[in-house]
Design a protein around this motif. Structure first.
Motif, PDB file in Angstrom:
ATOM      1  N   ASN A 140       0.813  -1.209   0.000  1.00  0.00           N
ATOM      2  CA  ASN A 140       0.000   0.000   0.000  1.00  0.00           C
ATOM      3  C   ASN A 140       0.851   1.266   0.000  1.00  0.00           C
ATOM      4  O   ASN A 140       0.367   2.354  -0.319  1.00  0.00           O
ATOM      5  CB  ASN A 140      -0.922   0.001   1.229  1.00  0.00           C
ATOM      6  N   ILE A 149      -3.743   0.356  -4.977  1.00  0.00           N
ATOM      7  CA  ILE A 149      -5.209   0.272  -4.945  1.00  0.00           C
ATOM      8  C   ILE A 149      -5.690  -1.160  -4.676  1.00  0.00           C
ATOM      9  O   ILE A 149      -6.561  -1.374  -3.814  1.00  0.00           O
ATOM     10  CB  ILE A 149      -5.822   0.831  -6.250  1.00  0.00           C
ATOM     11  N   GLN A 152      -5.217  -1.802  -1.044  1.00  0.00           N
ATOM     12  CA  GLN A 152      -6.251  -1.154  -0.223  1.00  0.00           C
ATOM     13  C   GLN A 152      -7.541  -1.953  -0.226  1.00  0.00           C
ATOM     14  O   GLN A 152      -8.209  -2.091   0.811  1.00  0.00           O
ATOM     15  CB  GLN A 152      -6.507   0.263  -0.738  1.00  0.00           C
ATOM     16  N   HIS A 156      -9.383  -3.496   3.054  1.00  0.00           N
ATOM     17  CA  HIS A 156     -10.758  -3.155   3.403  1.00  0.00           C
ATOM     18  C   HIS A 156     -11.605  -4.418   3.567  1.00  0.00           C
ATOM     19  O   HIS A 156     -12.411  -4.506   4.515  1.00  0.00           O
ATOM     20  CB  HIS A 156     -11.373  -2.246   2.342  1.00  0.00           C
ATOM     21  N   LEU A 195      -8.812   2.157   8.317  1.00  0.00           N
ATOM     22  CA  LEU A 195      -9.160   1.948   6.918  1.00  0.00           C
ATOM     23  C   LEU A 195      -9.139   3.237   6.112  1.00  0.00           C
ATOM     24  O   LEU A 195      -8.725   3.247   4.949  1.00  0.00           O
ATOM     25  CB  LEU A 195     -10.531   1.280   6.827  1.00  0.00           C
ATOM     26  N   GLN A 199      -6.392   4.306   3.178  1.00  0.00           N
ATOM     27  CA  GLN A 199      -6.899   4.707   1.872  1.00  0.00           C
ATOM     28  C   GLN A 199      -6.458   6.125   1.506  1.00  0.00           C
ATOM     29  O   GLN A 199      -6.911   6.677   0.519  1.00  0.00           O
ATOM     30  CB  GLN A 199      -8.429   4.617   1.869  1.00  0.00           C
ATOM     31  N   ARG A 200      -5.561   6.668   2.340  1.00  0.00           N
ATOM     32  CA  ARG A 200      -5.029   8.016   2.131  1.00  0.00           C
ATOM     33  C   ARG A 200      -6.125   9.077   2.202  1.00  0.00           C
ATOM     34  O   ARG A 200      -6.111  10.079   1.482  1.00  0.00           O
ATOM     35  CB  ARG A 200      -4.272   8.089   0.796  1.00  0.00           C
ATOM     36  N   ARG A 201      -7.078   8.821   3.078  1.00  0.00           N
ATOM     37  CA  ARG A 201      -8.133   9.788   3.382  1.00  0.00           C
ATOM     38  C   ARG A 201      -8.031  10.096   4.871  1.00  0.00           C
ATOM     39  O   ARG A 201      -8.666   9.442   5.693  1.00  0.00           O
ATOM     40  CB  ARG A 201      -9.508   9.213   3.020  1.00  0.00           C
ATOM     41  N   GLY A 248     -15.361   8.842   4.423  1.00  0.00           N
ATOM     42  CA  GLY A 248     -14.221   8.824   3.509  1.00  0.00           C
ATOM     43  C   GLY A 248     -14.350   9.854   2.399  1.00  0.00           C
ATOM     44  O   GLY A 248     -13.383  10.549   2.057  1.00  0.00           O
TER      45      GLY A 248
END
Length: 279
Positions: A140, A149, A152, A156, A195, A199-201, A248
């Motif tokens: 990741n 991706i 990820q 998840h 999570l 997810q880079r959020r 998200g």
């Protein structure tokens, strides 16, 4: 361009230590000598087995740092400072740690039916899942979207399976809502934090915990609903999925009415299906 690879010997070593620790826990559970810490009143007891599980969770967090710090690409987007700890990655600790708790708490429920088979299944499933988590978290960090991706997505999926397992196990205990709801809130908050950051959020611990306590409010209703622990786990999982999806998109400024309606519809269909099955 050569794709960086994790040190698989480190990951396999951690999975081996993990399996040995779980084996010790199951041997203790089968022994009449298993110390319990009793707090009195209706406060749940804590056995020595759970102390060892906590130790395994801490070791899993250390292993995660150990594996991911070998990645050559910068990952400042997920580095945090926690109290006296500096430049650590707490979002990466959650899935390996909760994986251990989920395997022990959930699969143990089937011990009266499957007997000693549960022991072997738990060791294999939990150790294998830990390997997959550590490898996926490493990939990741890659800059290429075609690599991080899929990683990820794997994380998840595992995260939701872990959530379902722990939520089901919590409901099965039928603890007083004060305790069961608190457990759900902590687990849900930890998964939301992990999570979304994976997810880079970026989401803060505080926001994640507030969302987790919002999900935990369902335990007040579920404890009055005579249903199976598996269906209760599905209800809590559906709400967690909706919250993670909405939060998200809000983190990256892409939340709109259409997305809220879509997630609301998905959540309503899942919960409605569970309600129908429980009739």
């Amino acid at each position: 361009m050569q794709i960086p690879q994790p040190r698989y010997e480190q990951i396999v070593t951690m999975a081996f230590v993990h399996a040995i620790g779980l084996a010790v826990v199951f041997l203790m559970d089968s022994s009449p000598v298993n110390a319990r810490f009793v707090f009195g009143g209706d406060v749940p007891e804590i056995s020595l087995s759970w102390v060892i599980i906590g130790t395994l969770v801490a070791l899993a967090a250390i292993a995660t740092e150990w594996v991911c710090r070998t990645h050559p690409h910068p990952h400042a987007w997920i580095v945090r400072s926690v109290g006296p700890l500096r430049n650590v990655t707490p979002a990466l600790w959650v899935l390996p740690g909760l994986n251990i708790i989920a395997a022990y708490a959930f699969l143990k429920l089937f011990n009266p039916v499957l007997g000693s088979t549960v022991f072997l299944v738990t060791l294999v499933v939990s150790s294998g899942t830990l390997v997959v988590i550590l490898i996926a978290q490493y990939f990741n960090f890659h800059r290429q979207a075609e690599i991080h991706i899929p990683a990820q997505i794997v994380l998840h999926v595992i995260g939701y399976i872990i959530a379902f397992s722990i939520f089901s196990a919590i409901y099965y205990t039928r603890y007083r809502t004060l305790y069961s709801a608190t457990m759900v809130a902590l687990v849900a908050g930890a998964l939301i934090y992990a999570l979304l950051n994976l997810q880079r959020r970026p989401v803060s611990v505080g926001i994640a915990l507030i969302a987790g306590f919002g999900i935990a409010e369902l335990m007040w209703a579920l404890n009055y609903w005579q249903t199976t622990f598996l269906l209760a786990g599905v209800v809590l999982l559906a709400v967690l999925y909706v919250v993670i999806g909405i939060l998200g998109h809000a983190c990256i400024g892409q939340l709109n009415r259409r997305l809220i309606l879509e997630y609301g519809l998905v959540g309503s269909v899942m919960i409605g299906s569970v309600a129908f099955l429980s009739l």
